[in-house]
Design a protein around this motif. Structure first.
Motif, PDB file in Angstrom:
ATOM      1  N   PRO A  66       0.827  -1.211   0.000  1.00  0.00           N
ATOM      2  CA  PRO A  66       0.000   0.000   0.000  1.00  0.00           C
ATOM      3  C   PRO A  66       0.861   1.261   0.000  1.00  0.00           C
ATOM      4  CG  PRO A  66      -0.700  -1.528   1.729  1.00  0.00           C
ATOM      5  CD  PRO A  66       0.586  -2.047   1.165  1.00  0.00           C
ATOM      6  N   SER A  67       0.421   2.266  -0.728  1.00  0.00           N
ATOM      7  CA  SER A  67       1.203   3.502  -0.865  1.00  0.00           C
ATOM      8  C   SER A  67       1.168   4.374   0.380  1.00  0.00           C
ATOM      9  CB  SER A  67       0.675   4.321  -2.045  1.00  0.00           C
ATOM     10  OG  SER A  67      -0.641   4.777  -1.753  1.00  0.00           O
ATOM     11  N   ARG A  68       0.269   4.131   1.281  1.00  0.00           N
ATOM     12  CA  ARG A  68       0.060   4.936   2.497  1.00  0.00           C
ATOM     13  C   ARG A  68      -0.296   6.376   2.146  1.00  0.00           C
ATOM     14  NH1 ARG A  68       2.131   3.209   7.997  1.00  0.00           N
ATOM     15  NH2 ARG A  68       0.720   4.914   8.230  1.00  0.00           N
ATOM     16  N   GLU A  69      -1.062   6.525   1.094  1.00  0.00           N
ATOM     17  CA  GLU A  69      -1.680   7.801   0.713  1.00  0.00           C
ATOM     18  C   GLU A  69      -3.177   7.561   0.777  1.00  0.00           C
ATOM     19  OE1 GLU A  69      -0.253   8.587  -3.176  1.00  0.00           O
ATOM     20  OE2 GLU A  69       1.793   8.933  -2.517  1.00  0.00           O
ATOM     21  N   PHE A  70      -3.893   8.423   1.498  1.00  0.00           N
ATOM     22  CA  PHE A  70      -5.297   8.191   1.803  1.00  0.00           C
ATOM     23  C   PHE A  70      -6.167   9.364   1.332  1.00  0.00           C
ATOM     24  CE2 PHE A  70      -2.519   6.289   4.987  1.00  0.00           C
ATOM     25  CZ  PHE A  70      -2.900   4.962   4.951  1.00  0.00           C
ATOM     26  N   PRO A  71      -6.303   9.558   0.019  1.00  0.00           N
ATOM     27  CA  PRO A  71      -7.139  10.657  -0.468  1.00  0.00           C
ATOM     28  C   PRO A  71      -8.623  10.332  -0.275  1.00  0.00           C
ATOM     29  CG  PRO A  71      -6.362   9.371  -2.311  1.00  0.00           C
ATOM     30  CD  PRO A  71      -5.682   8.817  -1.079  1.00  0.00           C
ATOM     31  N   MET A  72      -9.420  11.383  -0.206  1.00  0.00           N
ATOM     32  CA  MET A  72     -10.848  11.204   0.052  1.00  0.00           C
ATOM     33  C   MET A  72     -11.527  10.367  -1.023  1.00  0.00           C
ATOM     34  SD  MET A  72     -13.314  11.577   2.126  1.00  0.00           S
ATOM     35  CE  MET A  72     -12.848  12.853   3.289  1.00  0.00           C
ATOM     36  N   PHE A  73     -11.155  10.528  -2.306  1.00  0.00           N
ATOM     37  CA  PHE A  73     -11.846   9.766  -3.340  1.00  0.00           C
ATOM     38  C   PHE A  73     -11.733   8.264  -3.091  1.00  0.00           C
ATOM     39  CE2 PHE A  73      -7.644   9.747  -5.326  1.00  0.00           C
ATOM     40  CZ  PHE A  73      -7.557   8.449  -5.826  1.00  0.00           C
ATOM     41  N   ALA A  74     -10.594   7.810  -2.575  1.00  0.00           N
ATOM     42  CA  ALA A  74     -10.416   6.391  -2.298  1.00  0.00           C
ATOM     43  C   ALA A  74     -11.272   5.959  -1.110  1.00  0.00           C
ATOM     44  CB  ALA A  74      -8.949   6.080  -2.047  1.00  0.00           C
ATOM     45  N   GLN A  75     -11.375   6.817  -0.094  1.00  0.00           N
ATOM     46  CA  GLN A  75     -12.209   6.488   1.068  1.00  0.00           C
ATOM     47  C   GLN A  75     -13.668   6.362   0.642  1.00  0.00           C
ATOM     48  OE1 GLN A  75      -9.957   5.814   3.479  1.00  0.00           O
ATOM     49  NE2 GLN A  75      -8.605   6.749   1.960  1.00  0.00           N
ATOM     50  N   GLN A  76     -14.122   7.321  -0.159  1.00  0.00           N
ATOM     51  CA  GLN A  76     -15.519   7.315  -0.627  1.00  0.00           C
ATOM     52  C   GLN A  76     -15.795   6.066  -1.449  1.00  0.00           C
ATOM     53  OE1 GLN A  76     -16.199   8.244  -4.282  1.00  0.00           O
ATOM     54  NE2 GLN A  76     -18.133   7.230  -3.864  1.00  0.00           N
ATOM     55  N   ALA A  77     -14.920   5.771  -2.400  1.00  0.00           N
ATOM     56  CA  ALA A  77     -15.140   4.625  -3.287  1.00  0.00           C
ATOM     57  C   ALA A  77     -15.156   3.318  -2.507  1.00  0.00           C
ATOM     58  CB  ALA A  77     -14.067   4.591  -4.375  1.00  0.00           C
ATOM     59  N   ALA A  78     -14.198   3.154  -1.621  1.00  0.00           N
ATOM     60  CA  ALA A  78     -14.109   1.902  -0.865  1.00  0.00           C
ATOM     61  C   ALA A  78     -15.244   1.786   0.150  1.00  0.00           C
ATOM     62  CB  ALA A  78     -12.755   1.811  -0.174  1.00  0.00           C
ATOM     63  N   LEU A  79     -15.557   2.868   0.858  1.00  0.00           N
ATOM     64  CA  LEU A  79     -16.639   2.820   1.835  1.00  0.00           C
ATOM     65  C   LEU A  79     -17.952   2.459   1.151  1.00  0.00           C
ATOM     66  CD1 LEU A  79     -17.716   3.156   4.690  1.00  0.00           C
ATOM     67  CD2 LEU A  79     -17.832   5.629   4.279  1.00  0.00           C
TER      68      LEU A  79
END
Length: 176
Positions: A66-79
């Motif tokens: 994992p890149s250890r970068e946590f942008p909001m778009f990824a949180q939204q998509a995964a959630l």
């Protein structure tokens, strides 16, 4: 990627593709269901065990870096994807992933006053929150939180969503 899941050799959280496969699986497409389950199960490796947020990409095709970068778009998509998949497939593993992502949004990226911070990433070897607040990222948080609420009935997710929408109207609306 038949061996590792995902949609190519690059391993990233791809919201539109996840949503498309969820829709196809809901309609009864067994091939889409199998591909989606393989990908969602493998993608859990991108959820940070301590923070609960999901990295946007793996640096290796087997999801192990994992890149250890946590942008909001990824949180939204995964959630959204894990919450919907938990209901569609009655899978407690996907519900646990959604719960961890919800916790990350609530505990780490929710800003005082209702908005959401843009992202979290590495800064000098330690994770740091990018405390800029944008309407786009707040809207992404709202979408993910409401998908989680729709799937779980978790009232705290709805409360965060309403506060975020109020923040956006108050702080980011243009005159007239």
């Amino acid at each position: 990627d038949q061996a590792n899941g995902g949609w190519s050799k690059s391993k990233l959280v791809d919201g539109p593709t996840l949503a498309w496969f969820l829709d196809r699986a809901k309609e009864g497409d067994k091939e889409a269901e199998a591909r989606l389950k393989r990908s969602l199960t493998a993608q859990i490796a991108l959820i940070d065990p301590e923070l609960g947020g999901i990295s946007q990409v793996s640096l290796k095709p087997d999801w192990s870096a994992p890149s250890r970068e946590f942008p909001m778009f990824a949180q939204q998509a995964a959630l959204s994807a894990y919450a919907r998949a938990a209901v569609l497939f009655h899978d407690p593993t996907y519900r646990a992933a959604a719960d961890r992502l919800f916790g990350f949004l609530k505990q780490t990226l929710a800003a005082p006053g209702g908005g959401f911070y843009a992202s979290m990433g590495m800064a000098e070897g330690q994770p740091g929150v990018d405390k800029r607040q944008y309407a786009r990222e707040t809207g992404q948080a709202i979408q993910g939180l409401l998908a989680y609420y729709d799937s779980t009935g978790e009232k705290a997710a709805r409360t965060l969503s309403v506060a975020a929408a109020d923040w956006a109207l108050r702080e980011r609306a243009l005159p007239a």
